[in-house]
Design an enzyme around this catalytic site. Structure first.
Site, PDB file in Angstrom:
ATOM      1  N   LYS A  92      60.086  42.954  31.836  1.00 60.37           N
ATOM      2  CA  LYS A  92      59.120  43.467  30.825  1.00 60.37           C
ATOM      3  C   LYS A  92      59.691  44.770  30.344  1.00 60.37           C
ATOM      4  O   LYS A  92      59.413  45.340  29.238  1.00 60.37           O
ATOM      5  CB  LYS A  92      57.656  43.880  31.207  1.00 60.37           C
ATOM      6  CG  LYS A  92      57.143  42.582  31.943  1.00 60.37           C
ATOM      7  CD  LYS A  92      55.711  42.652  32.528  1.00 60.37           C
ATOM      8  CE  LYS A  92      55.178  41.427  33.057  1.00 60.37           C
ATOM      9  NZ  LYS A  92      53.870  41.745  33.769  1.00 60.37           N
ATOM     10  N   GLY A  93      60.519  45.805  31.196  1.00 54.67           N
ATOM     11  CA  GLY A  93      60.489  47.107  30.921  1.00 54.67           C
ATOM     12  C   GLY A  93      61.360  47.206  29.592  1.00 54.67           C
ATOM     13  O   GLY A  93      60.945  48.269  28.948  1.00 54.67           O
TER      14      GLY A  93
ATOM     15  N   GLU B  19      68.594  46.895  28.585  1.00 57.27           N
ATOM     16  CA  GLU B  19      67.983  47.305  29.758  1.00 57.27           C
ATOM     17  C   GLU B  19      67.023  48.293  29.569  1.00 57.27           C
ATOM     18  O   GLU B  19      67.534  49.309  28.891  1.00 57.27           O
ATOM     19  CB  GLU B  19      69.075  47.292  30.929  1.00 57.27           C
ATOM     20  CG  GLU B  19      69.168  46.082  31.622  1.00 57.27           C
ATOM     21  CD  GLU B  19      67.972  45.546  32.722  1.00 57.27           C
ATOM     22  OE1 GLU B  19      66.954  46.195  32.346  1.00 57.27           O
ATOM     23  OE2 GLU B  19      68.453  45.243  33.768  1.00 57.27           O
ATOM     24  N   ASP B  20      66.045  48.486  30.443  1.00 52.53           N
ATOM     25  CA  ASP B  20      65.435  49.886  30.414  1.00 52.53           C
ATOM     26  C   ASP B  20      65.946  50.818  31.200  1.00 52.53           C
ATOM     27  O   ASP B  20      66.384  51.929  30.633  1.00 52.53           O
ATOM     28  CB  ASP B  20      64.064  49.499  30.967  1.00 52.53           C
ATOM     29  CG  ASP B  20      63.728  48.626  32.162  1.00 52.53           C
ATOM     30  OD1 ASP B  20      64.945  48.391  32.697  1.00 52.53           O
ATOM     31  OD2 ASP B  20      62.697  48.502  32.651  1.00 52.53           O
TER      32      ASP B  20
ATOM     33  N   ASP C 222      69.743  50.692  37.829  1.00 47.50           N
ATOM     34  CA  ASP C 222      69.652  51.679  38.982  1.00 47.50           C
ATOM     35  C   ASP C 222      70.660  51.389  40.026  1.00 47.50           C
ATOM     36  O   ASP C 222      71.719  52.055  39.957  1.00 47.50           O
ATOM     37  CB  ASP C 222      68.161  51.357  39.455  1.00 47.50           C
ATOM     38  CG  ASP C 222      67.740  52.298  40.658  1.00 47.50           C
ATOM     39  OD1 ASP C 222      68.704  52.956  40.989  1.00 47.50           O
ATOM     40  OD2 ASP C 222      66.767  52.232  41.464  1.00 47.50           O
TER      41      ASP C 222
ATOM     42  N   VAL D  94      60.620  57.014  37.630  1.00 46.68           N
ATOM     43  CA  VAL D  94      60.160  57.470  36.443  1.00 46.68           C
ATOM     44  C   VAL D  94      59.230  56.030  36.043  1.00 46.68           C
ATOM     45  O   VAL D  94      59.465  54.947  36.290  1.00 46.68           O
ATOM     46  CB  VAL D  94      61.270  57.820  35.531  1.00 46.68           C
ATOM     47  CG1 VAL D  94      62.056  58.957  36.003  1.00 46.68           C
ATOM     48  CG2 VAL D  94      62.052  56.360  35.270  1.00 46.68           C
TER      49      VAL D  94
ATOM     50  N   ASP E 224      57.381  50.767  34.566  1.00 41.34           N
ATOM     51  CA  ASP E 224      56.074  50.859  35.324  1.00 41.34           C
ATOM     52  C   ASP E 224      56.151  51.232  36.786  1.00 41.34           C
ATOM     53  O   ASP E 224      57.536  51.289  37.299  1.00 41.34           O
ATOM     54  CB  ASP E 224      55.724  49.298  34.984  1.00 41.34           C
ATOM     55  CG  ASP E 224      56.509  48.623  35.964  1.00 41.34           C
ATOM     56  OD1 ASP E 224      57.755  48.464  36.048  1.00 41.34           O
ATOM     57  OD2 ASP E 224      56.056  48.019  36.965  1.00 41.34           O
TER      58      ASP E 224
ATOM     59  N   ARG F 214      53.323  51.823  31.472  1.00 42.98           N
ATOM     60  CA  ARG F 214      54.611  51.070  30.494  1.00 42.98           C
ATOM     61  C   ARG F 214      54.194  51.901  29.072  1.00 42.98           C
ATOM     62  O   ARG F 214      54.918  51.950  28.338  1.00 42.98           O
ATOM     63  CB  ARG F 214      54.565  49.790  30.452  1.00 42.98           C
ATOM     64  CG  ARG F 214      54.824  48.975  31.597  1.00 42.98           C
ATOM     65  CD  ARG F 214      55.254  47.624  31.385  1.00 42.98           C
ATOM     66  NE  ARG F 214      55.436  46.678  32.455  1.00 42.98           N
ATOM     67  CZ  ARG F 214      56.453  46.604  33.039  1.00 42.98           C
ATOM     68  NH1 ARG F 214      57.244  47.034  33.045  1.00 42.98           N
ATOM     69  NH2 ARG F 214      56.346  45.586  34.352  1.00 42.98           N
TER      70      ARG F 214
HETATM   71  P1  IMP Z   1      68.585  47.502  39.667  1.00 42.92           P
HETATM   72  O1  IMP Z   1      68.831  46.277  39.688  1.00 42.92           O
HETATM   73  O2  IMP Z   1      68.549  48.299  40.873  1.00 42.92           O
HETATM   74  O3  IMP Z   1      69.725  48.294  38.781  1.00 42.92           O
HETATM   75  O4  IMP Z   1      67.171  47.759  38.908  1.00 42.92           O
HETATM   76  C1  IMP Z   1      66.952  47.405  37.702  1.00 42.92           C
HETATM   77  C2  IMP Z   1      65.602  47.276  37.345  1.00 42.92           C
HETATM   78  O5  IMP Z   1      64.694  48.022  38.440  1.00 42.92           O
HETATM   79  C3  IMP Z   1      65.068  47.915  36.234  1.00 42.92           C
HETATM   80  O6  IMP Z   1      65.277  46.843  34.979  1.00 42.92           O
HETATM   81  C4  IMP Z   1      63.459  48.281  36.283  1.00 42.92           C
HETATM   82  O7  IMP Z   1      62.787  47.173  36.182  1.00 42.92           O
HETATM   83  C5  IMP Z   1      63.598  48.574  37.712  1.00 42.92           C
HETATM   84  N1  IMP Z   1      63.659  50.026  37.876  1.00 42.92           N
HETATM   85  C6  IMP Z   1      64.282  50.814  38.435  1.00 42.92           C
HETATM   86  N2  IMP Z   1      64.268  52.389  38.454  1.00 42.92           N
HETATM   87  C7  IMP Z   1      62.999  52.271  38.004  1.00 42.92           C
HETATM   88  C8  IMP Z   1      62.097  53.317  37.889  1.00 42.92           C
HETATM   89  O8  IMP Z   1      62.370  54.532  38.166  1.00 42.92           O
HETATM   90  N3  IMP Z   1      60.819  52.886  37.412  1.00 42.92           N
HETATM   91  C9  IMP Z   1      60.448  51.747  36.940  1.00 42.92           C
HETATM   92  N4  IMP Z   1      61.296  50.730  37.103  1.00 42.92           N
HETATM   93  C10 IMP Z   1      62.547  50.842  37.842  1.00 42.92           C
HETATM   94 MG    MG Z   2      59.983  46.858  36.490  1.00 53.69          MG
END
Ligand code: IMP
Ligand code: MG
Length: 184
Positions: free
Chosen positions: A46-47, A102-103, A106, A157, A163, A169
């Site tokens: 959703k982000g 992408e939002d 990480d 964050v 979220d 959000r």
């Molecule tokens: P990754 O797979 O570890 O790169 O995570 C990516 C997803 O984790 C993002 O699309 C977000 O939905 C969620 N995410 C990662 N860090 C945060 C944060 O600080 N706040 C909220 N959602 C996060």
């Molecule tokens: Mg999320």
């Protein structure tokens, strides 16, 4: 007290003005890079719904919009290590110039999975636009991002689409979240 004065909300890391300025720049860059073509923006729900709404209006070439929903986290703030497709694409990617939106990136786990998944659908090109990137994301992931809004430190964050347990959000700014990890 309004919800924006809630004790779980920390300081404003990115104001709505800073975000708006950066979105205009990214939109201009995409407009220039894809001049004479059209682009398919694929937002990851959703982000990414907030950045999609702003970014698509900052792009001045023809734009198509689609969304996918994936889930890599439960309600907690730690990765489960598993990416699950909750909603697939409606539009066929074959031959299209695709920008994945992408939002936040990480660990890069979600992105690695999605890149493979989308490439298999034979788009003419595939680039990634990440509104936010974590400072500590792996260098090879960082290098793979064509468009980046902002790089952020390691704090969790919320706001601008992001979220904690589906909350916050709708905040117009990006703020650090200082609540209890297990609260929902
Ligand atoms: P990754 O797979 O570890 O790169 O995570 C990516 C997803 O984790 C993002 O699309 C977000 O939905 C969620 N995410 C990662 N860090 C945060 C944060 O600080 N706040 C909220 N959602 C996060
Ligand atoms: Mg999320």
């Amino acid at each position: 007290m309004t919800s924006r004065e809630h004790p779980d909300l920390g300081r404003v890391l990115l104001s709505k003005e800073q975000i708006a300025t950066r979105i205009s720049e990214l939109g201009a860059q995409i407009t220039q890079d894809y001049a004479g073509r059209s682009v398919l923006l694929v937002g990851i729900l959703k982000g990414a719904f907030v950045v999609m709404a702003d970014l698509c209006r900052a792009i001045e070439i023809p734009v198509e919009i689609d969304f996918m929903a994936v889930s890599s986290y439960g309600s907690a703030t730690r990765t489960s290590g598993v990416v699950r497709i909750v909603k697939d694409l409606d539009i066929d990617l074959a031959g299209r110039d695709v920008v994945l939106v992408e939002d936040i990136v990480d660990s890069g786990l979600t992105l690695r999975y999605l890149r493979k998944y989308l490439s298999a659908r034979k788009p003419a090109s595939l680039e990634v636009c990440a509104m936010l990137v974590r400072e500590e994301c792996p260098p090879e992931t960082l290098e793979s991002l064509k468009y980046v809004g902002f790089t952020l430190p390691n704090d969790w964050v919320v706001g601008y689409g992001l979220d904690t347990a589906q909350r916050w959000r709708n905040l117009p700014d990006v703020r650090s979240w200082v609540g209890n990890d297990t609260a929902s």
